[in-house]
Enzyme design. Sequence first.
Site, PDB file in Angstrom:
ATOM      1  N   ASP A  29     -28.811 -48.339  58.983  1.00 53.56           N
ATOM      2  CA  ASP A  29     -27.721 -47.770  59.768  1.00 53.56           C
ATOM      3  C   ASP A  29     -28.092 -46.316  60.085  1.00 53.56           C
ATOM      4  O   ASP A  29     -29.086 -45.779  59.593  1.00 53.56           O
ATOM      5  CB  ASP A  29     -26.381 -47.887  59.033  1.00 53.56           C
ATOM      6  CG  ASP A  29     -25.211 -47.793  60.012  1.00 53.56           C
ATOM      7  OD1 ASP A  29     -25.423 -47.359  61.162  1.00 53.56           O
ATOM      8  OD2 ASP A  29     -24.081 -48.140  59.642  1.00 53.56           O
TER       9      ASP A  29
HETATM   10  C1  BGC Z   1     -22.426 -47.464  62.476  1.00 52.87           C
HETATM   11  C2  BGC Z   1     -23.096 -48.723  62.953  1.00 52.87           C
HETATM   12  C3  BGC Z   1     -23.676 -48.527  64.323  1.00 52.87           C
HETATM   13  C4  BGC Z   1     -24.613 -47.346  64.309  1.00 52.87           C
HETATM   14  C5  BGC Z   1     -25.283 -47.096  65.630  1.00 52.87           C
HETATM   15  C6  BGC Z   1     -23.278 -46.235  62.676  1.00 52.87           C
HETATM   16  O1  BGC Z   1     -22.549 -45.070  62.473  1.00 52.87           O
HETATM   17  O2  BGC Z   1     -22.092 -47.610  61.121  1.00 52.87           O
HETATM   18  O3  BGC Z   1     -22.188 -49.788  62.926  1.00 52.87           O
HETATM   19  O4  BGC Z   1     -24.335 -49.700  64.730  1.00 52.87           O
HETATM   20  O5  BGC Z   1     -23.879 -46.200  63.943  1.00 52.87           O
HETATM   21  O6  BGC Z   1     -24.413 -46.662  66.576  1.00 52.87           O
END
Ligand code: BGC
Length: 765
Positions: free
Chosen positions: A290
Amino acid sequence: MKKSIYLIIAATLISGSTGFAQKKAVPAANKTMDTYISRLMAKMTIEEKLGQLNLVTGGEATTGSAVSADVEGKIQRGQVGGIFSMTTPQRIRKAQEIAVHKTRLKIPLIFGQDVIHGYKTVFPIPLGLAATWDLALIEKTARIAATEASADGLNWTFSPMVDISRDARWGRISEGSGEDTYLSSEIAKVMVKGYQGDDLSKYNTLMACVKHFALYGAAESGRDYNTTDMSMHRMYNEYLPPYKAAVDAGAGSIMTAFNDINGVPATANKWLMTDLLRKQWGFKGFVVTDYTAVSELIDHGLGDLQAVSALSLKAGVEMDMVSEGFLNTLGKSLKEGKVTEAQINNACRLVLEAKYKLGLFEDPFRYCNDERAKNEILTPANLQTAREIAAQSFVLLKNQNNLLPLKKAGTIALVGPLANTGSNMPGTWSVNAELNNTPSLLQGLKAVVGDKVKILHSLGSNLIEDAAYQERATMFGREIPRDNRSEEVIIQEALDNAKKADVIVAALGESSEMSGEASSRTDLEIPAVQKRLLAALLKTGKPVVLVLFTGRPLVLTWEHENVPAILNVWFGGTQAAPAIADVLFGDVNPSGKITATFPQHVGQVPIYYSHKSTGRPLAEGKWFSKFRSNYLDVSNDPLYPFGYGLSYTTFSYGDIKLSAPSFKAGGSITAQVTVTNTGKVEGKEVVQLYTRDLVGSLTRPVKELKGFQKISLKPGESKEVSFTISAEDLKFYNAELQYVAEPGDFQLFLGTNSRDLKSAEFKLM
Ligand code: BGC
């Protein structure tokens, strides 16, 4: 560059010895891929391999405070494997051209984004989509999302989000399918299928990315990013199956979670990424972290960037989102013997395989088609589907004396901070939504009723009394203008309109950014200032319909007692407003059912229907007994149970007919029930099947959803609905984590929600 020319160059590039050992026998198609990638990797330096493991932001919408710098320079130096949050064929082509024209090995980039519940045509938030219980329709939303996003240059989506959550304080409960393991697993499968189709290399598919692996929805106290700590049998039985279902459905990638699990952060968790995901589940795709989850391991307390990057790679992570820990430290770690070349090779291979499967080596510009971008996004057909599914997602929570549907006549006072905001309709995680082009409820009602109904609109109250809180709750352009007049004056304006109206429609609840990432709440009620407005409206004596906007289960105990009709509309997407009108005026009969329990008090959270019995369960019909498992101040009951939702018609259930009182492993029984539409209009009903394992080697849930069917019935019509139950449906992970069905007595339930059920008993021999 033309496809044929690119292929000649690529073919020249890959000629040479492999130098990368293959262990397993592979089918012919995979052999071609393996050979191709082995030849390519034989030419790659360590730096180029590390470049493939680096995912950067495209400088557009991002989801954290870190933003990647010098993206073009990095691409040119071979330091980028993929880009996220960059859209349109023009921009993507530009970046891809640098990758395939200006780098030594001409390896194409992969382009990802959070396409969560639709692309530009936005569908209801996932918790709303789940409330439709319509797998075919949900799959269709993923298919449309893939078509639109791939037409705009993307080939990878960070979806489905399959985190089970039983804690409505957690803002991201809005992004998943709710509390139930079985339903979430079924939805996970169809989402993957919808995005990926049956051939990822087709121009209109997206590679899915299952997230957040794992247990992100079980954050302690519902506070985002918080610790999780969970027994293995709960993990295996309740929280892991949806991820596994998505993996089994062929999801091409998986995203790590921010949280730690039993002391080890997911992003550095070897047991999770390697032992479970690869060895037990046989996952063949790649793992991406993530957002900045590698560098966040420093704050988790696992060491400096070099140490945590090595830990993460060794745990089984292949791609680093934004931290650049892999890019900048793994080379050093290799020299110092802290990681091996084989580990880097393995990660690089998996990323390259994904690109191969997407057809990017064959044609890096496969997804850059200006014509498609013009013709396939926000089409009338897509908007029509969005309107239909939005209406299917709404849940009628209360409808005293059939106040709904409303007549298309007379005067309506439309009141509330959610009444005239288009930008809040799409809901959280809709980064591509055209906010200025999304009708507000006021506009939607007007479009549907024309001049048949007079609509008097007023704000009635601010979203939240505290201006600073309201600002936090209306970020990313999801504005709700603030009215700085006194509360009394604002309410009075609404009351003046109400006096002139036949009915009051109060559009209240949460703004879209009150749920979603980093939007946890401790108070699950409608903000107090809105409740005061509602009380004043009720005092007029005029009938009040509460159109409730929310991204999570709310505590509506007072509203349930006092408001005659409540329609929960979540955040319904691009076409939410006309869809709400469709339901309010009875053009569509609501059929949504909640997939996360609505508590009667926030103190009951986490609350879910499939809880355990405890050794001191409360006797049925009681709400308090001393020395039983209960509270002094409120009953254990939820306000609205899992699976609950009303209709403009009524349904009756006959008794359950079992084909046999028992069956042996290998066999099965059938349970049948007759469902009748006893009302005056056609309606859809979700018939739900639950079982209870009465004696087990472990404590077992009091009910578990095992099947459901959504049927449509005309007034007076009856249908026989039948379910087949085999030992496979009764399996669970025992204390040794073996997946077994234990012989013995079971209860079976059929009915309209997890509380109101008919029951029968059977035996597994
Ligand atoms: C979130 C994810 C997301 C990623 C990219 C993160 O802050 O937890 O769900 O896919 O950002 O945008």
